[in-house]
Enzyme design. Sequence first.
Site, mmCIF file in Angstrom:
data_model
loop_
_atom_site.group_PDB
_atom_site.id
_atom_site.type_symbol
_atom_site.label_atom_id
_atom_site.label_comp_id
_atom_site.label_asym_id
_atom_site.label_seq_id
_atom_site.Cartn_x
_atom_site.Cartn_y
_atom_site.Cartn_z
ATOM 1 N N ASN A 9 0.882 -1.171 0.000
ATOM 2 C CA ASN A 9 0.000 0.000 0.000
ATOM 3 C C ASN A 9 0.918 1.220 0.000
ATOM 4 O O ASN A 9 1.462 1.580 1.035
ATOM 5 C CB ASN A 9 -0.890 -0.034 1.262
ATOM 6 C CG ASN A 9 -1.698 1.240 1.406
ATOM 7 O OD1 ASN A 9 -1.774 2.059 0.491
ATOM 8 N ND2 ASN A 9 -2.305 1.419 2.573
ATOM 9 N N LYS A 11 0.230 4.228 -0.313
ATOM 10 C CA LYS A 11 -0.376 5.459 0.233
ATOM 11 C C LYS A 11 -0.067 6.623 -0.719
ATOM 12 O O LYS A 11 0.057 6.402 -1.919
ATOM 13 C CB LYS A 11 0.099 5.698 1.665
ATOM 14 C CG LYS A 11 -0.084 4.435 2.520
ATOM 15 C CD LYS A 11 0.039 4.662 3.981
ATOM 16 C CE LYS A 11 -0.160 3.330 4.702
ATOM 17 N NZ LYS A 11 -0.224 3.443 6.151
ATOM 18 N N HIS A 97 -9.599 1.348 4.268
ATOM 19 C CA HIS A 97 -8.363 1.524 5.043
ATOM 20 C C HIS A 97 -8.643 2.474 6.208
ATOM 21 O O HIS A 97 -9.414 3.422 6.077
ATOM 22 C CB HIS A 97 -7.255 2.081 4.143
ATOM 23 C CG HIS A 97 -5.925 2.071 4.838
ATOM 24 N ND1 HIS A 97 -5.559 3.048 5.730
ATOM 25 C CD2 HIS A 97 -4.910 1.183 4.803
ATOM 26 C CE1 HIS A 97 -4.351 2.745 6.203
ATOM 27 N NE2 HIS A 97 -3.932 1.626 5.653
ATOM 28 N N GLU A 99 -7.075 4.852 7.420
ATOM 29 C CA GLU A 99 -6.823 6.284 7.156
ATOM 30 C C GLU A 99 -8.025 6.918 6.465
ATOM 31 O O GLU A 99 -8.328 8.086 6.687
ATOM 32 C CB GLU A 99 -5.529 6.432 6.342
ATOM 33 C CG GLU A 99 -4.305 6.179 7.219
ATOM 34 C CD GLU A 99 -3.072 5.670 6.500
ATOM 35 O OE1 GLU A 99 -2.990 5.779 5.262
ATOM 36 O OE2 GLU A 99 -2.180 5.142 7.195
ATOM 37 N N GLU A 168 -5.978 -4.845 10.097
ATOM 38 C CA GLU A 168 -4.937 -3.859 10.366
ATOM 39 C C GLU A 168 -5.260 -3.117 11.665
ATOM 40 O O GLU A 168 -6.046 -2.167 11.656
ATOM 41 C CB GLU A 168 -4.863 -2.835 9.227
ATOM 42 C CG GLU A 168 -4.489 -3.434 7.893
ATOM 43 C CD GLU A 168 -3.825 -2.400 6.990
ATOM 44 O OE1 GLU A 168 -2.726 -2.678 6.520
ATOM 45 O OE2 GLU A 168 -4.387 -1.306 6.789
ATOM 46 N N GLY A 174 2.119 2.139 10.751
ATOM 47 C CA GLY A 174 3.118 3.194 10.641
ATOM 48 C C GLY A 174 3.775 3.559 11.970
ATOM 49 O O GLY A 174 4.465 4.567 12.071
ATOM 50 N N SER A 213 2.894 -2.321 10.375
ATOM 51 C CA SER A 213 4.320 -2.474 10.668
ATOM 52 C C SER A 213 4.849 -3.881 10.384
ATOM 53 O O SER A 213 5.708 -4.386 11.098
ATOM 54 C CB SER A 213 4.628 -2.055 12.109
ATOM 55 O OG SER A 213 4.287 -0.691 12.295
HETATM 56 P P1 PGA Z 1 2.574 0.115 7.665
HETATM 57 O O1 PGA Z 1 1.157 0.398 6.947
HETATM 58 O O2 PGA Z 1 3.098 -1.174 7.101
HETATM 59 O O3 PGA Z 1 3.430 1.297 7.306
HETATM 60 O O4 PGA Z 1 2.313 0.027 9.133
HETATM 61 C C1 PGA Z 1 0.250 -0.619 6.668
HETATM 62 C C2 PGA Z 1 -1.004 -0.043 6.033
HETATM 63 O O5 PGA Z 1 -1.414 1.047 6.440
HETATM 64 O O6 PGA Z 1 -1.608 -0.655 5.137
#
Ligand code: PGA
Length: 251
Positions: A9, A11, A97, A99, A168, A174, A213
């Site tokens: 992803n 982003k 997601h 976000e 997630e 993140g 992560s």
């Molecule tokens: P990350 O993000 O691996 O940077 O924690 C995962 C995601 O948001 O899909």
Amino acid sequence: MRRKLVVGNWKMNGSLASNASLLSGISEGLAGTTGSGAACAVCVPAPYLAQCQALLSGSQVGYGAQDVSCHAAGAFTGEVAASMLVDFACQYVIVGHSERRAMHAESSALVAKKALAALDAGLTPIACVGETLAEREAEQTYVVVRNQLEAVLALVGDRVAQIVVAYEPVWAIGTGKTATPEMAQEVHARLRAQIAEKNPVECSAVQILYGGSMKPDNAVELMAQPDIDGGLIGGAALKAADFLAIIRAGK
Ligand code: PGA
């Protein structure tokens, strides 16, 4: 046996130049490794789908988008329809997601409609669920993820084997904090059991990815869990070497 799937992803990251070098790094790293390791794909910002189509057609690396409209066409400024993603030969689209749920106030009902729009267009929706830290501390994890998944299951019905689910935990995205393999497995097993309530046969075919992560140094242990079928990778998907190491971890 479900084949593992590792999805990057990206982003809101990338440029034509940096994407070209990242994608060629991934493709070169995968050359000659057909079948060993996980299947893989990248979900990129929509303007770069044409670039993915040009660079990835016929390769082992699938691609897709990070969001889709629940509407087919019309006066929805800024939105992208599922049919438009299909025009660029996408296979996947992430929906729900955290976000987007947090920053764009997307409800579970809307996320479910997006998953359905994707499915109807022939795309594979990657439907994300996950609890916040406050929800985990209040012991609401299973209630939250159950409700989020239930909305999607209600609309996709018996086509559940055509979707991918991603667990997630919001507090792990993140942040460098990962759910332990046991914590993640417990949630994944519950999600699969929930799918089995209405789809006892199809449930064993549904890929449930872990995201938050996931890195080369924890990917093997996470993906060794019986109900963790791969990863949805943010930060580590932006470096070819890390992304490749995670793909290889998904044997
Ligand atoms: P990350 O993000 O691996 O940077 O924690 C995962 C995601 O948001 O899909």
